[in-house]
Design a protein around this motif. Structure first.
Motif, mmCIF file in Angstrom:
data_model
loop_
_atom_site.group_PDB
_atom_site.id
_atom_site.type_symbol
_atom_site.label_atom_id
_atom_site.label_comp_id
_atom_site.label_asym_id
_atom_site.label_seq_id
_atom_site.Cartn_x
_atom_site.Cartn_y
_atom_site.Cartn_z
ATOM 1 N N GLY A 106 9.817 6.069 -19.987
ATOM 2 C CA GLY A 106 11.211 6.214 -19.623
ATOM 3 C C GLY A 106 11.473 7.309 -18.625
ATOM 4 O O GLY A 106 12.561 7.381 -18.081
ATOM 5 N N GLY A 107 10.501 8.209 -18.357
ATOM 6 C CA GLY A 107 10.696 9.298 -17.413
ATOM 7 C C GLY A 107 10.486 8.833 -15.987
ATOM 8 O O GLY A 107 9.822 7.828 -15.737
ATOM 9 N N PRO A 108 11.041 9.552 -14.998
ATOM 10 C CA PRO A 108 10.877 9.153 -13.609
ATOM 11 C C PRO A 108 9.470 9.469 -13.124
ATOM 12 O O PRO A 108 8.805 10.366 -13.616
ATOM 13 N N ALA A 109 9.010 8.698 -12.165
ATOM 14 C CA ALA A 109 7.703 8.916 -11.551
ATOM 15 C C ALA A 109 7.795 8.502 -10.095
ATOM 16 O O ALA A 109 8.555 7.611 -9.730
ATOM 17 N N ARG A 110 7.010 9.157 -9.270
ATOM 18 C CA ARG A 110 6.981 8.831 -7.856
ATOM 19 C C ARG A 110 5.926 7.760 -7.624
ATOM 20 O O ARG A 110 4.811 7.858 -8.101
ATOM 21 N N ALA A 111 6.281 6.749 -6.854
ATOM 22 C CA ALA A 111 5.335 5.673 -6.557
ATOM 23 C C ALA A 111 5.458 5.288 -5.099
ATOM 24 O O ALA A 111 6.541 5.345 -4.521
ATOM 25 N N THR A 112 4.346 4.910 -4.508
ATOM 26 C CA THR A 112 4.328 4.484 -3.118
ATOM 27 C C THR A 112 4.388 2.973 -3.075
ATOM 28 O O THR A 112 3.511 2.307 -3.613
ATOM 29 N N VAL A 113 5.409 2.444 -2.459
ATOM 30 C CA VAL A 113 5.565 1.005 -2.326
ATOM 31 C C VAL A 113 5.543 0.657 -0.853
ATOM 32 O O VAL A 113 6.533 0.882 -0.144
ATOM 33 N N PRO A 114 4.426 0.119 -0.328
ATOM 34 C CA PRO A 114 4.376 -0.203 1.084
ATOM 35 C C PRO A 114 5.345 -1.311 1.441
ATOM 36 O O PRO A 114 5.749 -2.111 0.606
ATOM 37 N N SER A 115 5.701 -1.360 2.715
ATOM 38 C CA SER A 115 6.551 -2.436 3.196
ATOM 39 C C SER A 115 5.747 -3.714 3.279
ATOM 40 O O SER A 115 4.532 -3.733 3.151
ATOM 41 N N GLY A 116 6.445 -4.834 3.531
ATOM 42 C CA GLY A 116 5.776 -6.113 3.608
ATOM 43 C C GLY A 116 4.781 -6.203 4.742
ATOM 44 O O GLY A 116 3.858 -7.005 4.717
ATOM 45 N N GLU A 117 4.949 -5.411 5.780
ATOM 46 C CA GLU A 117 4.042 -5.448 6.908
ATOM 47 C C GLU A 117 2.790 -4.619 6.656
ATOM 48 O O GLU A 117 1.804 -4.762 7.366
ATOM 49 N N ALA A 118 2.783 -3.742 5.663
ATOM 50 C CA ALA A 118 1.649 -2.866 5.424
ATOM 51 C C ALA A 118 0.664 -3.441 4.427
ATOM 52 O O ALA A 118 -0.469 -2.989 4.360
ATOM 53 N N CYS A 119 1.061 -4.424 3.639
ATOM 54 C CA CYS A 119 0.175 -4.942 2.613
ATOM 55 C C CYS A 119 0.490 -6.401 2.345
ATOM 56 O O CYS A 119 1.533 -6.919 2.736
ATOM 57 N N ARG A 120 -0.430 -7.056 1.663
ATOM 58 C CA ARG A 120 -0.285 -8.458 1.273
ATOM 59 C C ARG A 120 -0.178 -8.511 -0.248
ATOM 60 O O ARG A 120 -1.156 -8.339 -0.955
ATOM 61 N N PRO A 121 1.029 -8.701 -0.801
ATOM 62 C CA PRO A 121 1.178 -8.727 -2.262
ATOM 63 C C PRO A 121 0.446 -9.914 -2.867
ATOM 64 O O PRO A 121 0.353 -10.995 -2.272
ATOM 65 N N PHE A 122 -0.085 -9.717 -4.061
ATOM 66 C CA PHE A 122 -0.710 -10.800 -4.801
ATOM 67 C C PHE A 122 0.300 -11.611 -5.598
ATOM 68 O O PHE A 122 -0.012 -12.692 -6.073
ATOM 69 N N GLY A 123 1.501 -11.063 -5.766
ATOM 70 C CA GLY A 123 2.485 -11.734 -6.597
ATOM 71 C C GLY A 123 2.276 -11.505 -8.073
ATOM 72 O O GLY A 123 2.844 -12.217 -8.906
ATOM 73 N N ILE A 124 1.444 -10.526 -8.434
ATOM 74 C CA ILE A 124 1.168 -10.172 -9.823
ATOM 75 C C ILE A 124 1.601 -8.730 -10.009
ATOM 76 O O ILE A 124 1.082 -7.832 -9.329
ATOM 77 N N ALA A 125 2.544 -8.498 -10.883
ATOM 78 C CA ALA A 125 3.171 -7.181 -11.001
ATOM 79 C C ALA A 125 2.148 -6.090 -11.278
ATOM 80 O O ALA A 125 2.163 -5.029 -10.633
ATOM 81 N N GLU A 126 1.250 -6.319 -12.218
ATOM 82 C CA GLU A 126 0.289 -5.281 -12.583
ATOM 83 C C GLU A 126 -0.646 -4.951 -11.428
ATOM 84 O O GLU A 126 -0.902 -3.779 -11.120
#
Length: 313
Positions: free
Chosen positions: A50-70
């Protein structure tokens, strides 16, 4: 996407110069008709507690998502679309898992006859790990004409070919395969590969057979291992029927050993060759141990009586 941080003691003149360069880069991008890449502060995401955490989320042009959240969360949004990424297997006999994962990435990146994937390796590495098989590639979801193999007599030549391919935007994916941890693919050698692939804006994969983790310029390093696949659902046995011997799609155990967030992750991915995509895969339930084969090795006979003999000397 790289994390950004504010330096409280940064001079105002330096900040102004950076803003001017960023504005100039944006104007050039608009003239060339391409998207403007910006560095943004990573968003706040909640932790499991429940606590906040910093995460890096690249833009769509920087990575190819797998479509799997984990998997996407562990990779920081998806698989990098440019630069060097390293994957390795612990033993040479497990090189099939590394090759299968690399070929699945080639399919995801759209490898085909017009824009093939290039697989570069030494003759010794191909002799140990094996060569790709055309009908097997087609069954795996990759058009065999979309894969170009480069077999170099020596490692130096393979690395040279990898550097030349890395600087070209033509390949959908470049795979450089090597055995172990040669000095030529240490920190300096991988830095050249990473810079050239980054400038070309194309992904480069360093595939190590029986490699161990070491300091390299790759921002992302994955360890790939085989995982037990599930049985074919349509052929699952009913109650009282013998177990089916057919297995499902290949499953990869992926361990993130190096990432920008500095944390290690582990997850399972199942490759679906028909849909040409990765799928989430949960740990299968504990299976009953297989019965001993009838024609197995002869068990050791019990020892007979022990005789006490007088020593000769």
């Amino acid at each position: 996407m790289l994390k950004t941080a504010r330096c409280p003691d940064r001079p105002a003149a330096e900040t102004g110069r950076r803003e001017t360069v960023a504005d100039l880069a944006a104007r050039i991008a608009r003239i060339e008709g391409r998207a403007v890449g910006r560095l943004a502060a990573p968003p706040e995401v909640p932790r499991a507690s429940g606590g906040p955490a910093r995460a890096t989320v690249p833009s769509g042009e920087a990575c190819r998502p797998f479509g799997i959240a984990e998997a996407d969360a562990a990779l920081g949004g998806g698989f990098p679309l440019s630069g060097l990424t390293e994957i390795h297997v612990d033993e040479t006999r497990g090189s099939g898992s590394g090759a299968g994962f690399a070929l699945a990435l080639a399919v995801l990146f759209g490898a085909g006859p017009d824009r093939p994937a290039i697989w570069i390796g030494g003759a010794h590495g191909f002799a140990e790990g094996g060569m790709p098989y055309g009908p097997g590639l087609a069954a795996y979801g990759l058009d065999p004409s979309g894969l170009v193999l480069v077999r170099a007599p020596r490692l130096e030549q393979a690395i040279w070919a990898g550097e030349e391919a890395a600087r070209s935007p033509a390949p959908a994916l470049t795979i450089l395969e090597a055995r172990g941890n040669p000095k030529l693919l240490g920190l300096e050698g991988t830095r050249r590969l990473h810079l050239r692939a980054g400038r070309a804006g194309r992904p480069l994969l360093l595939l190590r057979q029986s490699g161990r983790p070491e300091a390299t310029a790759a921002p992302l390093r994955l360890r790939i291992a085989p995982a037990p696949a599930s049985f074919v659902p349509d052929l699952s046995p009913g109650r009282g029927e013998p177990a089916s011997r057919l297995i499902g799609h290949p499953v990869f155990a992926v361990t993130v050993e190096k990432a920008r967030d500095g944390r290690s992750h582990h997850f399972l991915l199942q490759w679906n060759p028909h849909d040409r995509r990765f799928q989430a895969f949960a740990e299968p339930p504990a299976r009953r141990p297989a019965a001993a084969p009838v024609d197995g090795p002869d068990p050791a006979r019990p020892s007979g009586a022990v005789l006490a003999l007088r020593r000769a000397s």
